[in-house]
Design a protein around this motif. Structure first.
Motif, PDB file in Angstrom:
ATOM      1  N   THR A 296      41.293 -19.362 -65.458  1.00 33.20           N
ATOM      2  CA  THR A 296      40.794 -18.107 -64.905  1.00 33.20           C
ATOM      3  C   THR A 296      39.827 -18.426 -63.768  1.00 33.20           C
ATOM      4  O   THR A 296      38.991 -19.325 -63.890  1.00 33.20           O
ATOM      5  CB  THR A 296      40.076 -17.279 -65.979  1.00 33.20           C
ATOM      6  OG1 THR A 296      40.994 -16.994 -67.047  1.00 33.20           O
ATOM      7  CG2 THR A 296      39.571 -15.968 -65.407  1.00 33.20           C
ATOM      8  N   ALA A 297      39.959 -17.694 -62.670  1.00 34.35           N
ATOM      9  CA  ALA A 297      39.108 -17.939 -61.505  1.00 34.35           C
ATOM     10  C   ALA A 297      38.719 -16.610 -60.869  1.00 34.35           C
ATOM     11  O   ALA A 297      39.368 -15.580 -61.076  1.00 34.35           O
ATOM     12  CB  ALA A 297      39.824 -18.828 -60.484  1.00 34.35           C
ATOM     13  N   GLY A 298      37.656 -16.655 -60.078  1.00 31.18           N
ATOM     14  CA  GLY A 298      37.234 -15.445 -59.389  1.00 31.18           C
ATOM     15  C   GLY A 298      36.017 -15.692 -58.520  1.00 31.18           C
ATOM     16  O   GLY A 298      35.428 -16.777 -58.527  1.00 31.18           O
ATOM     17  N   GLY A 299      35.660 -14.671 -57.760  1.00 34.63           N
ATOM     18  CA  GLY A 299      34.495 -14.808 -56.900  1.00 34.63           C
ATOM     19  C   GLY A 299      34.259 -13.571 -56.066  1.00 34.63           C
ATOM     20  O   GLY A 299      34.954 -12.558 -56.202  1.00 34.63           O
ATOM     21  N   GLU A 300      33.261 -13.669 -55.193  1.00 33.38           N
ATOM     22  CA  GLU A 300      32.899 -12.561 -54.322  1.00 33.38           C
ATOM     23  C   GLU A 300      32.755 -13.063 -52.895  1.00 33.38           C
ATOM     24  O   GLU A 300      32.285 -14.183 -52.666  1.00 33.38           O
ATOM     25  CB  GLU A 300      31.595 -11.915 -54.797  1.00 33.38           C
ATOM     26  CG  GLU A 300      31.710 -11.262 -56.169  1.00 33.38           C
ATOM     27  CD  GLU A 300      30.445 -10.529 -56.565  1.00 33.38           C
ATOM     28  OE1 GLU A 300      29.419 -10.671 -55.857  1.00 33.38           O
ATOM     29  OE2 GLU A 300      30.471  -9.811 -57.579  1.00 33.38           O
ATOM     30  N   GLN A 301      33.181 -12.234 -51.964  1.00 32.35           N
ATOM     31  CA  GLN A 301      33.084 -12.568 -50.551  1.00 32.35           C
ATOM     32  C   GLN A 301      32.472 -11.394 -49.794  1.00 32.35           C
ATOM     33  O   GLN A 301      32.675 -10.238 -50.170  1.00 32.35           O
ATOM     34  CB  GLN A 301      34.457 -12.888 -49.961  1.00 32.35           C
ATOM     35  CG  GLN A 301      35.110 -14.136 -50.529  1.00 32.35           C
ATOM     36  CD  GLN A 301      35.934 -13.860 -51.773  1.00 32.35           C
ATOM     37  OE1 GLN A 301      36.706 -12.910 -51.799  1.00 32.35           O
ATOM     38  NE2 GLN A 301      35.784 -14.679 -52.794  1.00 32.35           N
TER      39      GLN A 301
END
Length: 325
Positions: A296-301
């Motif tokens: 599982t991966a994720g982030g904010e830009q």
């Protein structure tokens, strides 16, 4: 080109005059030309059996810690293995907000793709030129989704095929997809996204001897409008014969501080960019695909318009799960 981890498409507007109308859809795709999330089957969609070939940029694998003794070189030997049957499930979530406007959702529906895999040592010349030593042939079963419209569209894709060009270390150098003759474009795009997710969350082994506790990194560039440097850090948590348990951690960083928008629409400044992930994969060196595990991966830009105070924020996430059947 390198399969994209998230493909950004400006759907309308320009940076100077129409930035507020721009919709930068981000999806878990690899070389897919569309991030359209409409899942209703459309009568006007044309059936096609053209093979889609997606080249994959090379990986660089570096051993950080060789681990404990005993050590050995881990390499796949699947030529005599029986057909492997697994389910590949992928998800992708995307939320976007421009200034204080309402958040927009560009997520793709969850998709489960049954795969039957076999391996051949016969490698086409084009794949051999990429360094591939094996071909992993995939037959796609009846894919399903919680989205009923997508499931309906997928029914005609059963029997589609794909091929992974790989090395003995497990590095994937190319992906070929041949849709069933009656496959609709919506279903083709969804399956392509799912298989590309598998490519970008794959792990290859170093060519050096390693033992339990070994740590190595896999570096690769990902092109998604923005050139991203992706590092996958792998830890060999357990090794039982040919069965390896791998802990995986992923980070992505942009190579530049500028995003050049498609079609000459201008540029955006990359103000902040975070994307990380983790998970575990179960690998059997006698099987061509993972036998279990998930990442599982994720982030904010955050992106800013160099010619105004407009700010674009995105929150993204994805997951991939392998399950034997």
């Amino acid at each position: 080109m390198k399969s994209t981890d998230r493909n950004r498409t400006v759907r309308s507007g320009t940076v100077r005059s129409g930035f507020l109308a721009a919709c930068c859809a981000v999806a878990l795709v690899a070389g897919c030309s569309s991030t359209d999330t409409d899942t209703e089957p459309a009568p006007e969609q044309a059936a096609s059996s053209n093979e889609v070939t997606i080249a994959v940029t090379p990986t660089t694998t570096t051993v950080v810690d060789p681990g404990a003794e005993p050590r050995r070189v881990l390499a796949f030997d699947t030529s005599d293995s029986e057909e492997q049957n697994v389910d590949l499930t992928t998800t992708s979530t995307v939320s976007q907000q421009i200034d204080n406007g309402a958040p927009q959702d560009f997520s793709s529906p969850e998709l489960t793709v049954p795969l039957s895999a076999s391996t051949s040592d016969t490698v086409p010349d084009d794949d051999a030129a990429t360094g591939a030593t094996r071909s992993v042939d995939l037959t796609i079963g009846a894919a399903t989704s919680p989205d009923e419209g997508l499931t309906d569209a997928l029914s005609a894709s059963e029997g589609s095929s794909a091929r992974l060009a790989t090395t003995d270390s497990g590095a994937i150098t190319a992906l070929h997809i041949t849709p069933a003759d009656a496959a609709l474009d919506t279903a083709r795009a969804a399956i392509e996204r799912s298989l590309n997710a598998a490519v970008y969350r794959s792990v290859d082994f170093p060519d050096a001897e390693v033992g339990v506790g070994a740590v190595w990194t896999v570096d690769q560039q990902v092109l998604s409008g923005i050139t991203l440097n992706q590092r996958t850090t792998v830890t060999l948590r357990a090794l039982d014969g040919d069965r390896a348990t791998l802990d995986v951690a992923i980070t992505q960083t942009p190579e530049s501080t500028t995003w050049n928008l498609p079609d000459g629409a201008g540029t955006l400044n990359i103000a902040t960019y975070t994307f990380t992930g983790s998970g575990t994969l179960e690998m059997d060196l006698a099987r061509p695909l993972p036998v279990g595990g998930s990442i599982t991966a994720g982030g904010e830009q955050m992106y800013t318009d160099p010619d105004s105070t407009t700010v674009l924020r995105q929150t993204v996430g994805d997951s991939i799960t392998w399950a034997a059947r």
